[in-house]
Design a protein around this motif. Structure first.
Motif, short mmCIF file in Angstrom:
data_model
loop_
_atom_site.label_atom_id
_atom_site.label_comp_id
_atom_site.label_asym_id
_atom_site.label_seq_id
_atom_site.Cartn_x
_atom_site.Cartn_y
_atom_site.Cartn_z
N UNK A 12 -65.18 7.80 7.21
CA UNK A 12 -65.81 8.21 8.70
C UNK A 12 -64.89 7.48 10.07
N UNK A 13 -64.46 7.17 9.76
CA UNK A 13 -63.29 6.21 11.06
C UNK A 13 -61.69 6.18 10.23
N UNK A 14 -61.65 7.11 9.41
CA UNK A 14 -60.34 7.80 8.70
C UNK A 14 -59.58 6.88 8.28
N UNK A 15 -59.93 6.41 7.83
CA UNK A 15 -59.28 5.14 6.72
C UNK A 15 -59.62 5.15 5.40
N UNK A 16 -58.44 6.55 5.28
CA UNK A 16 -58.83 6.60 3.61
C UNK A 16 -57.48 6.01 2.69
N UNK A 17 -57.80 6.23 1.44
CA UNK A 17 -56.89 5.99 0.48
C UNK A 17 -55.73 5.76 0.99
N UNK A 18 -55.00 7.00 1.27
CA UNK A 18 -53.20 7.57 1.60
C UNK A 18 -53.27 7.03 2.62
N UNK A 19 -54.02 6.73 3.42
CA UNK A 19 -53.25 6.53 5.18
C UNK A 19 -54.06 4.74 5.14
N UNK A 20 -54.21 4.07 4.53
CA UNK A 20 -54.23 2.65 3.94
C UNK A 20 -52.68 2.05 3.02
N UNK A 21 -52.74 2.86 1.73
CA UNK A 21 -51.55 3.06 0.97
C UNK A 21 -50.51 2.82 1.67
N UNK A 22 -50.16 4.52 2.66
CA UNK A 22 -49.28 4.10 3.28
C UNK A 22 -49.42 2.45 4.79
N UNK A 23 -50.34 1.91 5.14
CA UNK A 23 -49.69 1.01 5.75
C UNK A 23 -49.21 -0.22 4.66
N UNK A 24 -49.80 -0.51 3.80
CA UNK A 24 -50.01 -1.64 3.14
C UNK A 24 -48.61 -1.02 3.02
N UNK A 25 -47.73 -0.13 2.73
CA UNK A 25 -46.48 -0.23 1.85
C UNK A 25 -45.42 -0.87 3.10
N UNK A 26 -45.98 -1.27 4.59
CA UNK A 26 -45.54 -1.81 5.47
C UNK A 26 -45.32 -3.34 5.44
N UNK A 27 -46.94 -3.87 4.68
CA UNK A 27 -47.02 -4.81 4.56
C UNK A 27 -46.13 -6.20 3.69
N UNK A 28 -44.87 -4.90 3.16
CA UNK A 28 -44.05 -6.18 1.88
C UNK A 28 -44.94 -6.04 0.35
N UNK A 29 -45.71 -5.54 0.01
CA UNK A 29 -46.30 -6.03 -0.84
C UNK A 29 -45.77 -6.53 -2.39
N UNK A 30 -46.23 -7.06 -3.77
CA UNK A 30 -45.97 -6.82 -4.98
C UNK A 30 -46.16 -5.99 -5.56
N UNK A 31 -47.81 -5.60 -5.35
CA UNK A 31 -48.39 -5.49 -6.52
C UNK A 31 -49.86 -4.68 -5.45
N UNK A 32 -49.68 -3.35 -6.09
CA UNK A 32 -51.17 -2.46 -5.74
C UNK A 32 -51.97 -1.88 -5.85
#
Length: 622
Positions: free
Chosen positions: A380-400
């Protein structure tokens, strides 16, 4: 036209001076007392004058509670707990309208709630809060404000139910106050519906249920719980308690109790002793009212090893090797309730260490894992799986870890991430491991992206384990014949038979264990996927290389006496299955069972039926 305020009306009528009005307004600042009540307390206005001014503002006639005797049928329309929380007193039913004395007759939300609970239109009257509270205490003769027959029909409350504590997860102050009032009602043993909600939850927790189903029927409401993946009846609730019961649950979940035409979702938390559960609650309008399902989630993760999950040695070693890879995608597949999340959490526990950054995207976050960054999507707030993953990729993750791949956009993003130095874990809803490749293709993912991203696919189911009360009998001829049809080479001479005791709820089963298969993509299978080859060719190659199917793992657990043939055929999509019909209830089943899984009849006579494998698979999935 601007609506006048109470002080202005009293001043214009000459009941209070401007100076006194200003003083009492200043005194009211920072206090929870209402302005009119403060004026009465200070003796600045008479009660009659204040009542007349309030009637003018609210457009509701004043009713002196001391001069009215509420009708019994009116009191029965609104439970005492609701009357106390909303500060209302039902006094009569006139022309199919419920006449209610209210402290705030202009509150439309309260009127909507009363309309929903009573099933009647509301005709509001005005009275002072203190007078209404005294009248509630005087006229609700029973402590709960409902007929004695209702209380008698309510299931008896065991002592642990009184120890339950409800915790609101809403940020709204009104919801927090409502939950606190429900908690107070529970401690004082006032309202049957509140006690009933508590009893249902505590009983479900005691029996280790995963879900609670509250299902309205024509003459009663059935409460069922799902234990070890199978629904069983708990008890019946009187029809006249249905609305009250559902209203309490919706209040706990911060839902709109006046909305019963559309599905709703909500959540709350409960504590019973040392256990804390997160309740995910959903409603669904049905023919006889709203059906409510509560999913019970432990807030602490069931961290365990792969071996303790029932994973066979070859699958455990293969999955552990895949988890050591620096990048790639590992998928866990299976239907809802097959234990996919538990497998993923166990994998994350194996990977968790101070030197890696692990981020999860879930809907919802089922278990809290220390040291791991977990994100709860909010569509409802626009925080979808796709938008989350895009932001996570900018957080220097090793494992998602992505809770579920639901669409092409999400699939493309996570597969791209799997190619750029990230280890990605996720789930899909498919029948087996090889079918996951078909599912990805159906989502529109090109073959080259699948072949270069996916490293392994785990498919799984959960079968019930035999309780310790089971017995062992000589294997029947039909039992051995069926095992031979399923491809078992070493046919056991004895078979386990579920008996049933208090510990297992007389089902013969206690707990569940996983059934697994692992598909590891090699160069040959990758080339077939990349060039768009036939899925049957991949299946043939995997079988030729000795890939063990879920069916093989299930039969192995059957052979060592962990489960039964009936349970295997109920859960696992097996091949080459003939069907039989129970002559007691007429339902089809897939084994010469001692007990019919549909009617529970012992040793039903059976007739072999030749049916296509597709139909057999459909029947198994029931």
């Amino acid at each position: 036209m601007k609506r006048k305020r109470l002080g202005e009306v009293l001043r214009d009528r000459g009941h209070i001076s401007s100076e006194d009005l200003q003083k009492v307004i200043v005194e009211q600042q920072g206090k929870v007392i209402r302005l009119g009540e403060l004026m009465l307390e200070r003796g600045l206005v008479d009660k009659e004058d204040l009542a007349a001014a309030l009637s003018e503002i609210s457009h509701a006639p004043y009713q002196d509670c001391s001069l009215v005797a509420p009708h019994t049928n009116a009191l029965e329309a609104i439970p005492r707990a609701i009357a106390e929380r909303c500060c209302v007193l039902p006094i009569a039913i006139e022309n199919k309208r419920l006449v209610v004395v209210m402290a705030a007759p202009q509150n439309l939300n309260t009127i909507d709630e009363l309309r929903f609970i009573s099933g009647m239109e509301i005709s509001p009257r005005l009275a002072f809060r203190a007078d209404i509270c005294e009248a509630i205490e005087a006229y609700y003769s029973a402590p709960d404000g409902v007929p004695a027959a209702e209380s008698a029909a309510t299931p008896q409350i065991s002592p642990p139910a009184a120890q339950i504590e409800f915790v609101s997860t809403s940020s709204r102050e009104s919801n927090r106050e409502a939950v606190q009032e429900i908690q107070a009602d529970l401690k004082q043993q006032k309202t049957p519906a509140v006690r009933l909600v508590s009893q249902i939850i505590v009983t479900a927790m005691t029996k280790l249920a995963s879900d609670i189903h509250i299902e309205p029927r024509a003459t009663e409401t059935i409460v069922r719980i799902r234990v070890d993946g199978v629904l069983r009846d708990l008890f019946e609730v009187p029809r006249n308690l249905q609305n009250s019961l559902i209203s309490r649950i919706k209040i706990l979940a911060d839902m709109d109790i006046s909305e019963r035409r559309n599905p709703q979702d909500g959540r709350c938390m409960v504590r019973v002793g040392d256990r804390q559960l997160d309740l995910r609650i959903s409603t669904l309008p049905t023919q006889y009212g709203e059906k409510v399902v509560l999913r019970l989630l432990e807030t602490s993760a069931p961290l365990t090893s792969f071996a303790n999950l029932g994973m066979p040695k070859d699958v455990e070693e293969g999955l552990s090797e895949l988890l050591l890879l620096p990048q790639g995608m590992i998928l866990v597949t299976g239907p809802t309730g097959s234990g996919k999340s538990t497998t993923l959490y166990s994998a994350l526990e194996k990977l968790r260490k101070p030197t890696v950054n692990i981020v999860t995207v879930e809907d919802p976050v089922e278990y809290v894992l220390p040291g791991i960054n977990q994100v709860h999507v909010n569509i409802k707030a626009g925080l979808t799986f796709a938008s989350c993953i895009r932001s996570i990729l900018r957080q220097d993750p090793n494992i998602i870890m992505v809770g579920e791949i639901r669409d092409r956009e999400t699939a493309e993003i996570v597969m791209t991430a799997a190619q750029t130095g990230h280890l990605v874990l996720s789930t899909l809803h498919t029948n087996d491991s090889i079918a996951a490749l078909v599912r990805l293709h159906d989502l529109g993912i090109p073959g080259y992206l699948i072949s270069s991203s996916v490293t392994g696919i785990v498919a799984q189911r959960l079968v019930r384990k035999l309780c310790d009360c089971h017995s062992v009998e000589p294997a029947s001829e039909d039992f051995q014949t069926r095992l031979a049809q399923l491809g078992m080479t070493e046919i056991p001479q004895r078979m386990a038979v579920p008996s049933g005791c208090e510990n297992c709820g007389h089902t013969g089963y206690k707990g569940r264990v996983g059934i697994y298969e692992l598909l590891r993509l090699d160069d040959q299978t990758r080339e077939i996927i990349r060039t768009g080859g036939n899925i049957d060719e991949i299946r043939r190659i995997c079988h030729a290389k000795g890939m063990r199917l879920m069916q093989d793992d299930a039969l192995e657990k059957l052979h060592i006496g962990i489960t039964t043939l009936e349970e295997v055929l109920r859960v696992v999509p097996v091949e080459n299955v003939a069907t039989v019909r129970c002559t007691t209830c007429g339902e089809f089943m897939q084994s010469p069972s001692t007990f019919c899984p549909h009617c529970g009849g012992q040793r039903p006579t059976q007739e072999l039926k030749d049916r296509p494998a597709r139909i057999a698979t459909e029947v198994i999935s029931r």
